[in-house]
Motif scaffolding. Structure first.
Motif, short mmCIF file in Angstrom:
data_model
loop_
_atom_site.label_atom_id
_atom_site.label_comp_id
_atom_site.label_asym_id
_atom_site.label_seq_id
_atom_site.Cartn_x
_atom_site.Cartn_y
_atom_site.Cartn_z
N LYS A 1 83.89 55.26 -23.11
CA LYS A 1 82.68 55.65 -22.37
C LYS A 1 81.67 54.51 -22.30
O LYS A 1 80.63 54.65 -21.65
CB LYS A 1 82.03 56.87 -23.02
N ASN A 2 81.95 53.42 -23.02
CA ASN A 2 81.00 52.30 -23.08
C ASN A 2 79.62 52.79 -23.49
O ASN A 2 78.60 52.41 -22.89
CB ASN A 2 80.93 51.59 -21.73
N THR A 3 79.61 53.61 -24.49
CA THR A 3 78.38 54.24 -24.95
C THR A 3 78.21 54.04 -26.45
O THR A 3 79.16 54.18 -27.22
CB THR A 3 78.36 55.74 -24.61
N LEU A 4 76.99 53.72 -26.82
CA LEU A 4 76.61 53.52 -28.22
C LEU A 4 75.85 54.74 -28.69
O LEU A 4 75.11 55.35 -27.91
CB LEU A 4 75.71 52.28 -28.31
N TYR A 5 76.04 55.09 -29.96
CA TYR A 5 75.34 56.24 -30.53
C TYR A 5 74.63 55.85 -31.82
O TYR A 5 75.01 54.89 -32.49
CB TYR A 5 76.34 57.37 -30.84
N LEU A 6 73.61 56.60 -32.14
CA LEU A 6 72.95 56.46 -33.43
C LEU A 6 72.67 57.87 -33.95
O LEU A 6 71.80 58.57 -33.43
CB LEU A 6 71.65 55.67 -33.32
N GLN A 7 73.44 58.26 -34.95
CA GLN A 7 73.21 59.54 -35.61
C GLN A 7 72.18 59.32 -36.70
O GLN A 7 72.40 58.52 -37.60
CB GLN A 7 74.51 60.09 -36.20
N MET A 8 71.07 60.04 -36.60
CA MET A 8 69.97 59.86 -37.55
C MET A 8 69.77 61.15 -38.32
O MET A 8 69.44 62.20 -37.72
CB MET A 8 68.70 59.48 -36.80
N ASN A 9 70.01 61.09 -39.60
CA ASN A 9 69.84 62.26 -40.48
C ASN A 9 68.71 62.02 -41.46
O ASN A 9 68.31 60.87 -41.70
CB ASN A 9 71.13 62.54 -41.24
N GLY B 1 63.21 65.43 -42.41
CA GLY B 1 64.45 66.03 -42.89
C GLY B 1 65.40 66.42 -41.78
O GLY B 1 66.57 66.75 -42.04
N GLY B 2 64.91 66.41 -40.55
CA GLY B 2 65.73 66.79 -39.41
C GLY B 2 66.65 65.67 -38.95
O GLY B 2 66.68 64.58 -39.53
N SER B 3 67.39 65.95 -37.88
CA SER B 3 68.37 65.00 -37.35
C SER B 3 68.22 64.86 -35.85
O SER B 3 67.78 65.78 -35.16
CB SER B 3 69.80 65.48 -37.65
N LEU B 4 68.59 63.70 -35.36
CA LEU B 4 68.68 63.42 -33.93
C LEU B 4 69.87 62.50 -33.69
O LEU B 4 70.26 61.72 -34.57
CB LEU B 4 67.42 62.73 -33.41
N ARG B 5 70.42 62.59 -32.49
CA ARG B 5 71.49 61.67 -32.10
C ARG B 5 71.08 60.97 -30.82
O ARG B 5 70.90 61.60 -29.78
CB ARG B 5 72.79 62.42 -31.87
N LEU B 6 70.94 59.65 -30.93
CA LEU B 6 70.58 58.85 -29.77
C LEU B 6 71.84 58.33 -29.08
O LEU B 6 72.84 58.06 -29.74
CB LEU B 6 69.71 57.67 -30.18
N SER B 7 71.75 58.19 -27.78
CA SER B 7 72.85 57.62 -27.00
C SER B 7 72.34 56.42 -26.21
O SER B 7 71.16 56.37 -25.84
CB SER B 7 73.41 58.65 -26.02
N CYS B 8 73.25 55.49 -25.95
CA CYS B 8 72.90 54.30 -25.17
C CYS B 8 74.09 53.97 -24.28
O CYS B 8 75.14 53.55 -24.77
CB CYS B 8 72.60 53.15 -26.11
N ALA B 9 73.92 54.20 -23.00
CA ALA B 9 74.98 53.91 -22.04
C ALA B 9 74.83 52.47 -21.55
O ALA B 9 73.74 52.07 -21.15
CB ALA B 9 74.91 54.87 -20.87
N ALA B 10 75.93 51.72 -21.57
CA ALA B 10 75.92 50.34 -21.08
C ALA B 10 76.47 50.31 -19.66
O ALA B 10 77.59 50.73 -19.42
CB ALA B 10 76.76 49.46 -21.99
N LEU B 11 75.65 49.80 -18.74
CA LEU B 11 76.04 49.71 -17.34
C LEU B 11 76.26 48.25 -16.97
O LEU B 11 75.48 47.40 -17.35
CB LEU B 11 74.95 50.32 -16.46
N GLY B 12 77.34 47.98 -16.24
CA GLY B 12 77.62 46.61 -15.83
C GLY B 12 78.78 46.01 -16.61
O GLY B 12 79.53 46.72 -17.29
N ASP B 13 78.90 44.70 -16.53
CA ASP B 13 80.01 43.97 -17.15
C ASP B 13 79.73 43.70 -18.62
O ASP B 13 78.88 42.88 -18.96
CB ASP B 13 80.22 42.65 -16.41
#
Length: 126
Positions: free
Chosen positions: A76-84, A15-27
């Protein structure tokens, strides 16, 4: 060469939540699709959510629809995943990866993706 770096995993109760981040480095100029995958112990890696950066078209596995939200911050070239509403069956190592193919073409075939990071562990207890 693109390298992804995932973060944000942890242990939560059902029932909880987390938010994942994914930073993309490079071209990332050739990237047309970025996908969150997960791999539970003893199981194959599966795609759970994907996005075409720019148009921000999104795709979800049936098992996470309505609970997970994928988004991308171009600046920010960053991907997120909000998980509820997390469930014990969401327990897995979560990875992000990029593809030069659009998501509808790349689907969740891991061979079409590159730049895999080390992953971030998500553990959901009942």
């Amino acid at each position: 060469q693109v390298q992804m770096m995932e973060s944000g995993g942890g242990s939560v109760q059902a029932g909880g939540s987390l938010r994942l981040s994914c930073a993309a480095l490079g071209d990332t100029s050739r990237t047309r699709c970025i996908t969150w995958f997960r791999q539970a112990q003893g199981q194959e890696r599966e795609g759970v959510a994907a996005i075409n950066p720019g148009p921000d078209t999104t795709f979800y596995a049936d098992s996470v629809k309505g609970r997970f939200t994928i988004s991308h911050d171009d600046a920010k070239n960053t991907l997120y995943l909000q998980m509820n509403d997390l469930k014990p069956e969401d327990t897995a190592m979560y990875y992000c990866a990029a593809s030069d193919l659009y998501c509808l073409v790349a689907k969740s075939r891991t061979a079409h993706f590159y730049g895999w990071g080390q992953g971030t562990q998500v553990t959901v207890s009942s």
